[in-house]
Each structure stands twice: as C-alpha cells, then as structure tokens.
Design a protein around this motif. Structure first.
Motif, PDB file in Angstrom:
ATOM      1  N   GLY A 128       0.900  -1.153  -0.160  1.00 43.55           N
ATOM      2  CA  GLY A 128       0.116  -0.016  -0.163  1.00 43.55           C
ATOM      3  C   GLY A 128       0.758   1.344   0.022  1.00 43.55           C
ATOM      4  N   LYS A 129       2.009   1.155   0.975  1.00 39.45           N
ATOM      5  CA  LYS A 129       2.706   2.440   0.902  1.00 39.45           C
ATOM      6  C   LYS A 129       3.747   2.525  -0.507  1.00 39.45           C
ATOM      7  N   ILE A 130       3.983   1.446  -1.028  1.00 41.61           N
ATOM      8  CA  ILE A 130       4.651   1.322  -2.409  1.00 41.61           C
ATOM      9  C   ILE A 130       3.843   2.151  -3.327  1.00 41.61           C
ATOM     10  N   HIS A 131       2.637   1.682  -3.643  1.00 40.17           N
ATOM     11  CA  HIS A 131       1.619   2.306  -4.457  1.00 40.17           C
ATOM     12  C   HIS A 131       1.333   3.754  -4.152  1.00 40.17           C
ATOM     13  N   ALA A 132       0.927   4.056  -3.110  1.00 42.60           N
ATOM     14  CA  ALA A 132       0.703   5.360  -2.686  1.00 42.60           C
ATOM     15  C   ALA A 132       1.804   6.200  -2.809  1.00 42.60           C
ATOM     16  N   SER A 133       3.190   5.773  -2.658  1.00 43.84           N
ATOM     17  CA  SER A 133       4.343   6.689  -2.949  1.00 43.84           C
ATOM     18  C   SER A 133       4.419   7.016  -4.483  1.00 43.84           C
ATOM     19  N   ILE A 134       4.404   5.800  -5.254  1.00 42.77           N
ATOM     20  CA  ILE A 134       4.470   6.214  -6.820  1.00 42.77           C
ATOM     21  C   ILE A 134       3.556   7.008  -7.431  1.00 42.77           C
ATOM     22  N   ASP A 135       2.335   6.773  -6.868  1.00 43.80           N
ATOM     23  CA  ASP A 135       1.096   7.580  -7.232  1.00 43.80           C
ATOM     24  C   ASP A 135       1.503   9.039  -6.987  1.00 43.80           C
ATOM     25  N   ALA A 136       1.775   9.353  -5.716  1.00 41.58           N
ATOM     26  CA  ALA A 136       2.090  10.857  -5.329  1.00 41.58           C
ATOM     27  C   ALA A 136       3.104  11.305  -6.113  1.00 41.58           C
ATOM     28  N   MET A 137       4.227  10.570  -6.318  1.00 49.39           N
ATOM     29  CA  MET A 137       5.430  11.254  -6.985  1.00 49.39           C
ATOM     30  C   MET A 137       5.184  11.475  -8.611  1.00 49.39           C
ATOM     31  N   ASN A 138       4.397  10.487  -9.103  1.00 56.10           N
ATOM     32  CA  ASN A 138       3.707  10.649 -10.484  1.00 56.10           C
ATOM     33  C   ASN A 138       2.862  11.927 -10.490  1.00 56.10           C
ATOM     34  N   LYS A 139       2.189  12.241  -9.659  1.00 55.80           N
ATOM     35  CA  LYS A 139       1.269  13.669  -9.498  1.00 55.80           C
ATOM     36  C   LYS A 139       2.067  14.679  -9.416  1.00 55.80           C
ATOM     37  N   SER A 140       3.062  14.596  -8.374  1.00 54.05           N
ATOM     38  CA  SER A 140       4.016  15.873  -8.427  1.00 54.05           C
ATOM     39  C   SER A 140       4.922  16.044  -9.516  1.00 54.05           C
ATOM     40  N   LEU A 141       5.445  15.135 -10.199  1.00 55.91           N
ATOM     41  CA  LEU A 141       6.179  15.391 -11.221  1.00 55.91           C
ATOM     42  C   LEU A 141       5.568  15.745 -12.279  1.00 55.91           C
ATOM     43  N   GLY A 142       4.220  15.557 -12.684  1.00 56.48           N
ATOM     44  CA  GLY A 142       3.588  16.015 -13.560  1.00 56.48           C
ATOM     45  C   GLY A 142       4.175  16.068 -15.221  1.00 56.48           C
ATOM     46  N   GLU A 143       4.280  17.320 -15.731  1.00 57.94           N
ATOM     47  CA  GLU A 143       4.880  17.361 -16.989  1.00 57.94           C
ATOM     48  C   GLU A 143       6.250  17.852 -17.040  1.00 57.94           C
ATOM     49  N   ASN A 144       6.792  18.219 -15.792  1.00 55.60           N
ATOM     50  CA  ASN A 144       8.096  18.500 -15.553  1.00 55.60           C
ATOM     51  C   ASN A 144       9.058  17.860 -15.994  1.00 55.60           C
ATOM     52  N   PRO A 145      10.264  18.348 -16.457  1.00 56.15           N
ATOM     53  CA  PRO A 145      11.351  17.641 -17.029  1.00 56.15           C
ATOM     54  C   PRO A 145      12.078  16.740 -15.868  1.00 56.15           C
ATOM     55  N   TYR A 146      12.023  17.377 -14.434  1.00 63.54           N
ATOM     56  CA  TYR A 146      12.819  16.954 -13.267  1.00 63.54           C
ATOM     57  C   TYR A 146      11.734  16.956 -12.173  1.00 63.54           C
ATOM     58  N   CYS A 147      12.128  16.564 -11.133  1.00 64.75           N
ATOM     59  CA  CYS A 147      11.247  16.377 -10.081  1.00 64.75           C
ATOM     60  C   CYS A 147      11.038  18.239  -9.635  1.00 64.75           C
ATOM     61  N   MET A 148      12.233  18.821  -9.425  1.00 61.08           N
ATOM     62  CA  MET A 148      12.215  20.222  -9.193  1.00 61.08           C
ATOM     63  C   MET A 148      11.919  21.070 -10.095  1.00 61.08           C
ATOM     64  N   GLY A 149      11.421  20.608 -11.344  1.00 59.83           N
ATOM     65  CA  GLY A 149      11.302  21.514 -12.433  1.00 59.83           C
ATOM     66  C   GLY A 149      12.259  21.387 -13.524  1.00 59.83           C
ATOM     67  N   ILE A 150      12.979  22.344 -13.786  1.00 57.38           N
ATOM     68  CA  ILE A 150      14.013  22.354 -14.896  1.00 57.38           C
ATOM     69  C   ILE A 150      15.540  21.877 -14.343  1.00 57.38           C
ATOM     70  N   ASN A 151      15.779  21.549 -12.950  1.00 56.65           N
ATOM     71  CA  ASN A 151      17.079  21.434 -12.761  1.00 56.65           C
ATOM     72  C   ASN A 151      17.008  19.969 -12.181  1.00 56.65           C
ATOM     73  N   TYR A 152      18.113  19.220 -12.612  1.00 58.44           N
ATOM     74  CA  TYR A 152      18.413  18.166 -12.116  1.00 58.44           C
ATOM     75  C   TYR A 152      18.959  18.326 -10.423  1.00 58.44           C
ATOM     76  N   THR A 153      18.503  17.581  -9.700  1.00 55.32           N
ATOM     77  CA  THR A 153      18.890  17.598  -8.199  1.00 55.32           C
ATOM     78  C   THR A 153      18.857  16.257  -7.490  1.00 55.32           C
ATOM     79  N   LEU A 154      19.147  16.091  -6.228  1.00 55.80           N
ATOM     80  CA  LEU A 154      19.271  15.060  -5.212  1.00 55.80           C
ATOM     81  C   LEU A 154      17.889  14.270  -5.555  1.00 55.80           C
ATOM     82  N   ALA A 155      16.776  14.992  -5.594  1.00 61.22           N
ATOM     83  CA  ALA A 155      15.443  14.532  -5.637  1.00 61.22           C
ATOM     84  C   ALA A 155      15.271  13.342  -6.835  1.00 61.22           C
ATOM     85  N   ASP A 156      15.894  13.967  -7.992  1.00 59.35           N
ATOM     86  CA  ASP A 156      15.920  12.974  -9.316  1.00 59.35           C
ATOM     87  C   ASP A 156      16.731  11.731  -8.965  1.00 59.35           C
TER      88      ASP A 156
END
Ligand code: GSF
Length: 202
Positions: A128-156
């Motif tokens: 349940g935690k795995i599915h909820a996490s990947i779902d949340a990450m997918n939504k937060s990422l949206g159409e952005n090239p990287y997690c934080m927008g245009i910059n590659y960071t530790l998040a990626d």
C-alpha cells in the motif's frame, strides 16, 4: 574516503551517484551486513550500510546524512538548494523515495522468512505504501522535466534509485503503465545514472 556498502543496496547506489556527480574520489568496500561476522557496527551501531568513513577515520551514516555532507564538499554540480522551501522540497522528494525503499525492503525481508511465519497483512500494508508513494510522485512530477522543474537535483537521484530498485526486486509490478510521468523521467535518469555500475570495488 571509503564507502562501506553492498552493490544491490539502493541507498548505497544513491550515495555512489552523488559521489560521481560531485566528481569526488572514494573507494567502495563491500560488506555483507547480514553475515554473523560483519564488522559494520564498528562504524555504525545500527548495523546498516551505507556508511562513509572519512579521512580522519570518523564515520557518517544514513544515506541522507552522507549525501547532504557530500554536497558541501565541492561546488561542482550542486544537488541541494542552499536553503529555504526549495531545499525542504528536495528533501521531501528524497524522503518519499527512501520511504518507498523502506517499504520495499520490508516486503523483501518478510518474504525471506519461512512461509509459515510470513504475514500477508504486513506485506499488503507495505505494498500500500509503495503504490501510494509512486502515485504521489507521479502526480507531483506532472509534465516537469525533473522533480524540481528544470533542474536535476538530489530528488531525481533518489527517485531514480527507488524506481530502479522496484525493477530489481518487483519486476512484475508494472508501475510504468499507470505512472507515465515517472516512466518518462526514469528513462532519462537510467541513462544518466547507470555509469555508477562501473565504479571500482575493493
Ligand atoms: C537505510 C539503510 C538500510 O536499510 C539509509 O542509509 O538511508 N535509512 C538508511 N540499509 C540496509 C541495506 S539495504 O537493504 O539497502 C541495511 O544495511 N540493513 C541491515 C539491517 O540490519 O537492517
């Protein structure tokens, strides 16, 4: 610096990618923390890898602590914003990616127990935690090239390690079909992050 770890640990992988991005020199020492004669507790009382042994013999542990420290060692490829909300946001991405890993590892370890001792409820809880996490990450990422927008960071880096571990341990999960934003990001990250597999090991 010496990094104590294993080649399949996703947390160790995160540290190795950060080392490479920061162009830092280090050696990897392989340690099997599950072996009865492991010496890991000499460095980390929690008995876990990764553990970073610095030039003066001092040790740092927990991958989040290690990568935060490494980012301060050189101005090359800043992976964390200096302060404020953006920095907290990167660390929150890392927390969810690492949390996904924690849940995955709970399942992997549970499945190693004798069948009669395994708890289906415990395994389901962590799925349940795995599915909820990947779902949340997918939504937060949206159409952005990287997690934080245009910059590659530790998040990626953290997200790449988490998704890579799902492919390694849960090949049947098929997360790409429902999480198309993450699938697009992961294709890009796999190209950028796979070079760590050639790091020399002692
Ligand atoms: C997790 C490290 C960990 O669980 C971190 O460094 O980010 N929050 C920590 N490491 C595992 C190896 S692995 O499955 O990647 C470990 O060393 N487990 C040994 C144990 O006794 O739990």
């Amino acid at each position: 610096m010496k990094l104590i770890g294993s080649l399949t640990s996703p947390y160790v992988r995160k540290v190795r990618i950060v080392m490479a991005e920061k162009k830092l020199d280090y050696q990897v020492e392989i340690e099997n923390v599950w072996s009865p004669d492991t010496k890991i507790q000499k460095y980390n009382p929690l008995g876990k890898v990764p553990c970073l042994v610095m030039e003066d013999g001092g040790a740092l542990f927990d991958s989040r602590v290690i990568v935060e420290y490494l980012d301060t060692l050189s101005p090359v490829a800043r992976l964390l914003p200096q302060s404020g909300r953006e920095r907290a946001a990167v660390k929150c991405w890392e927390a969810i990616a690492d949390g996904l890993l924690d849940a995955s590892i709970m399942i992997v370890r549970e499945r190693m127990r004798p069948a009669a001792q395994q708890s289906a409820e415990w395994i389901e809880r962590h799925y349940g935690k795995i599915h909820a996490s990947i779902d949340a990450m997918n939504k937060s990422l949206g159409e952005n090239p990287y997690c934080m927008g245009i910059n590659y960071t530790l998040a990626d880096i953290a997200v790449g390690c988490a998704l890579g571990y799902l492919d390694l341990r849960f090949p049947d999960l098929d997360w790409r079909t429902s999480q198309t934003n993450l699938a697009r990001l992961f294709d890009k990250l796999a190209v950028r992050q796979s070079f760590v597999d050639t790091v020399p090991v002692i």
